[in-house]
Every structure is written in structure tokens, then in C-alpha cells.
Design a protein around this motif. Structure first.
Motif, short mmCIF file in Angstrom:
data_model
loop_
_atom_site.label_atom_id
_atom_site.label_comp_id
_atom_site.label_asym_id
_atom_site.label_seq_id
_atom_site.Cartn_x
_atom_site.Cartn_y
_atom_site.Cartn_z
N THR A 186 0.83 -1.21 0.00
CA THR A 186 0.00 0.00 0.00
C THR A 186 0.87 1.26 0.00
O THR A 186 0.43 2.33 -0.40
N ARG A 187 2.11 1.12 0.46
CA ARG A 187 3.01 2.29 0.48
C ARG A 187 3.74 2.50 -0.85
O ARG A 187 4.56 3.40 -0.97
N GLY A 188 3.46 1.63 -1.80
CA GLY A 188 4.10 1.79 -3.11
C GLY A 188 5.47 1.14 -3.22
O GLY A 188 6.29 1.52 -4.07
N ASN A 189 5.73 0.16 -2.33
CA ASN A 189 6.96 -0.61 -2.46
C ASN A 189 6.69 -1.81 -3.36
O ASN A 189 5.78 -2.59 -3.10
N ILE A 190 7.49 -1.94 -4.40
CA ILE A 190 7.29 -3.04 -5.33
C ILE A 190 8.36 -4.10 -5.11
O ILE A 190 9.56 -3.80 -5.01
N ASN A 191 7.88 -5.35 -4.97
CA ASN A 191 8.81 -6.47 -4.84
C ASN A 191 8.73 -7.32 -6.11
O ASN A 191 7.65 -7.63 -6.60
N LEU A 192 9.90 -7.67 -6.64
CA LEU A 192 9.95 -8.51 -7.84
C LEU A 192 10.64 -9.81 -7.52
O LEU A 192 11.63 -9.84 -6.76
N ASN A 193 10.13 -10.90 -8.10
CA ASN A 193 10.75 -12.21 -7.90
C ASN A 193 12.05 -12.29 -8.68
O ASN A 193 12.11 -11.96 -9.87
N LEU A 194 13.11 -12.73 -8.01
CA LEU A 194 14.43 -12.85 -8.64
C LEU A 194 14.37 -13.72 -9.90
O LEU A 194 15.12 -13.51 -10.86
N LYS A 195 13.46 -14.69 -9.91
CA LYS A 195 13.38 -15.62 -11.04
C LYS A 195 12.98 -14.94 -12.35
O LYS A 195 13.15 -15.50 -13.43
N LEU A 196 12.45 -13.71 -12.25
CA LEU A 196 12.09 -12.96 -13.47
C LEU A 196 13.31 -12.75 -14.37
O LEU A 196 13.17 -12.58 -15.58
N ILE A 197 14.49 -12.79 -13.78
CA ILE A 197 15.72 -12.55 -14.54
C ILE A 197 15.91 -13.59 -15.66
O ILE A 197 16.65 -13.36 -16.60
N PHE A 198 15.22 -14.73 -15.54
CA PHE A 198 15.34 -15.79 -16.56
C PHE A 198 14.21 -15.74 -17.61
O PHE A 198 14.17 -16.56 -18.51
N LEU A 199 13.28 -14.80 -17.45
CA LEU A 199 12.09 -14.78 -18.31
C LEU A 199 12.28 -13.87 -19.53
O LEU A 199 13.10 -12.96 -19.51
N PRO A 200 11.48 -14.08 -20.58
CA PRO A 200 11.54 -13.18 -21.73
C PRO A 200 11.23 -11.74 -21.30
O PRO A 200 10.35 -11.53 -20.45
N PRO A 201 11.92 -10.76 -21.87
CA PRO A 201 11.77 -9.35 -21.46
C PRO A 201 10.33 -8.85 -21.51
O PRO A 201 9.93 -8.04 -20.66
N LEU A 202 9.53 -9.33 -22.46
CA LEU A 202 8.14 -8.88 -22.54
C LEU A 202 7.36 -9.24 -21.28
O LEU A 202 6.51 -8.47 -20.81
N LEU A 203 7.65 -10.43 -20.74
CA LEU A 203 6.94 -10.87 -19.52
C LEU A 203 7.44 -10.10 -18.31
O LEU A 203 6.68 -9.80 -17.39
N VAL A 204 8.73 -9.77 -18.30
CA VAL A 204 9.27 -8.97 -17.20
C VAL A 204 8.59 -7.60 -17.21
O VAL A 204 8.15 -7.10 -16.17
N ARG A 205 8.48 -7.04 -18.41
CA ARG A 205 7.83 -5.73 -18.53
C ARG A 205 6.37 -5.82 -18.09
O ARG A 205 5.88 -4.92 -17.39
N TYR A 206 5.68 -6.91 -18.45
CA TYR A 206 4.28 -7.06 -18.05
C TYR A 206 4.16 -7.05 -16.51
O TYR A 206 3.29 -6.37 -15.96
N ILE A 207 5.03 -7.81 -15.83
CA ILE A 207 4.96 -7.86 -14.37
C ILE A 207 5.21 -6.47 -13.78
O ILE A 207 4.55 -6.05 -12.83
N MET A 208 6.14 -5.72 -14.38
CA MET A 208 6.40 -4.37 -13.88
C MET A 208 5.18 -3.47 -14.05
O MET A 208 4.79 -2.75 -13.13
N ILE A 209 4.56 -3.54 -15.23
CA ILE A 209 3.34 -2.76 -15.48
C ILE A 209 2.24 -3.19 -14.51
O ILE A 209 1.55 -2.36 -13.91
#
Ligand SMILES: [Zn+2]
Length: 248
Positions: free
Chosen positions: A177-200
């Protein structure tokens, strides 16, 4: 590094002796390719080498048997062996990994140059190697994901308070709720489009803390293919290499 080298044999263990100008004391190192190497400084009495090897015999035999185990693990189940190449699709990088056994209790990880990684020390210790690779991946992911996320946020007018990267089993990302975003380290192995989708996906949660129709409308503004990407995420675990996903 060596001015001269020759072969020796002690209790059935073959080794190479290298006389090094830079060495300040005698040391032993082992690699799966070269076996045992004894590095000695100039002026070292070569006659002392067999006794030195003998005194380290327990360590030598232990390392030898782990090399043998690694070889059979590689032959049997390729997934369990430590990687020689790491493809970081999500950040567009490929790293070769070298392993250098040294008589030490810990494992050190060094970036030798672009795309060149080296683990040295107790590299026959599988868990220690995995732990240091994970630490390094985390630093790499944080560095690259943070700048990408901040760029996406500022271009599109989202407010992010902080970003963290963690290795997680079941979630690709989250937003507090404070706007802190956590990303899974495993995203580093995924296609860039999917990484971008998770960020969006997570950035839009800074506006709507739910998965309501209005939330998805916002997501669609930045990723028109979001529905297909969201479906793909359910199977995206397959992009994570076995040597990495096998641990926790
Ligand atoms: Zn969500």
C-alpha cells in the motif's frame, strides 16, 4: 604466471608443480580439468613438495570424490549440476561461469570481465556455490530491474517508493500500500516482454490495489497484450533453469 612446471606423483596422486614468481608461499589448488596443482614460490625446496601433498591428502581425496560425484550428476541428471553458462534473458545478458578450487572454506564470486564470472574457493561445495550465485544474481537483478522500473514509472507517471528483489516460490511480484514493489528474482530468466508485463502489473497496483475492471483497464493502457501475458505467467516457471529452481 609460472616460470617452470613439472609433474610429480605422491601416493598415487598425480600433480603439476608450478613455480611462480608472484607466489609468496606454497599452495594447492584443484580443478576438474587439471587435477592437482602445487604452486610454489621461487626458491622453494622442491624436495618438500611430496610431504606437502601428503599433509593435504585428506582434502585432496575429498575434493577428488566431489569432482567424481559432479561428473556422475552431470551425466545422470543435467539439471542438478552447477551451470557453466547462465542465460539472463530478462536483462539480455549471458555469463560464462568458471570454477576454481582453492584450499579455502568459502566461495568467492568475481566478475572477471563482461560476461565472465568466476567462482573460487570451496567450489566442490554445491550449496556454497549456489548461495554465492544467488547473491550475485540478486545484485545483478536489483541493478537492472531498478533502473528499468524507475524508467517505466517516470515515463508513465507512476509513483514508486522502493523496489526489492527476492527469490520467491509462488509470486512473480507484489506491491504494498506504500508503493513498495517487490519482484521475484526468477524474473531474470524470463523473456523481457513478460518482465515488462509484471512491472506494469505492479505499477498499476500503485493506483488500484485490487484486480477490478478499472485496474485491468489501466493495465491495458500500458500493455494491450496484458491478457495473453498474464496467461503466459502461469507457465513461466519453466523458464527458470533447474539448477536454480531446485533450491528453495
Ligand atoms: Zn496483481
Amino acid at each position: 604466471m609460472s616460470t617452470q612446471s613439472f609433474r610429480g606423483n605422491s601416493s598415487g596422486i598425480q600433480y603439476i608443480v608450478k613455480v611462480s614468481r608472484r607466489a609468496r608461499y606454497a599452495r594447492l589448488k584443484m580443478s576438474p580439468e587439471e587435477g592437482l596443482t602445487v604452486v610454489v614460490p621461487e626458491g622453494f625446496d622442491i624436495k618438500r613438495v611430496p610431504a606437502l601433498v601428503e599433509s593435504k591428502m585428506e582434502w585432496i581425496l575429498k575434493v577428488q570424490s566431489t569432482f567424481a560425484k559432479h561428473r556422475s550428476a552431470e551425466a545422470g541428471q543435467a539439471g542438478v549440476a552447477l551451470p557453466e553458462v547462465i542465460e539472463l534473458c530478462g536483462i539480455g545478458e549471458t555469463w560464462r561461469v568458471g570454477y576454481r578450487e582453492e584450499c579455502r572454506e568459502s566461495v568467492k564470486i568475481t566478475e572477471l570481465g563482461p560476461g565472465e564470472l568466476e567462482l573460487s574457493g570451496a567450489v566442490s561445495h554445491h550449496a556454497l556455490c549456489l548461495a554465492s550465485l544467488e547473491q550475485w544474481l540478486k545484485r545483478r537483478a536489483k541493478l537492472r530491474f531498478e533502473s528499468q522500473l524507475n524508467r517505466l514509472a517516470s515515463i508513465n507517471g507512476f509513483k514508486v517508493s522502493g523496489i526489492s528483489v527476492r527469490k520467491q516460490r509462488s509470486r512473480w511480484g507484489s506491491c504494498s500500500t506504500r508503493g513498495n514493489i517487490n519482484l521475484n528474482l526468477k524474473l531474470i530468466f524470463l523473456p523481457p516482454l513478460l518482465v515488462r508485463y509484471i512491472m506494469i502489473h505492479e505499477l498499476c497496483h500503485t493506483v488500484h490495489m485490487n484486480h477490478s475492471a478499472r485496474y485491468w483497464e489501466t493495465v491495458a493502457l500500458y500493455d494491450p497484450d496484458y491478457a495473453a501475458h498474464d496467461r503466459e505467467m502461469k507457465h513461466a516457471w519453466r523458464f527458470v533453469p533447474a539448477w536454480f529452481s531446485g533450491t528453495r
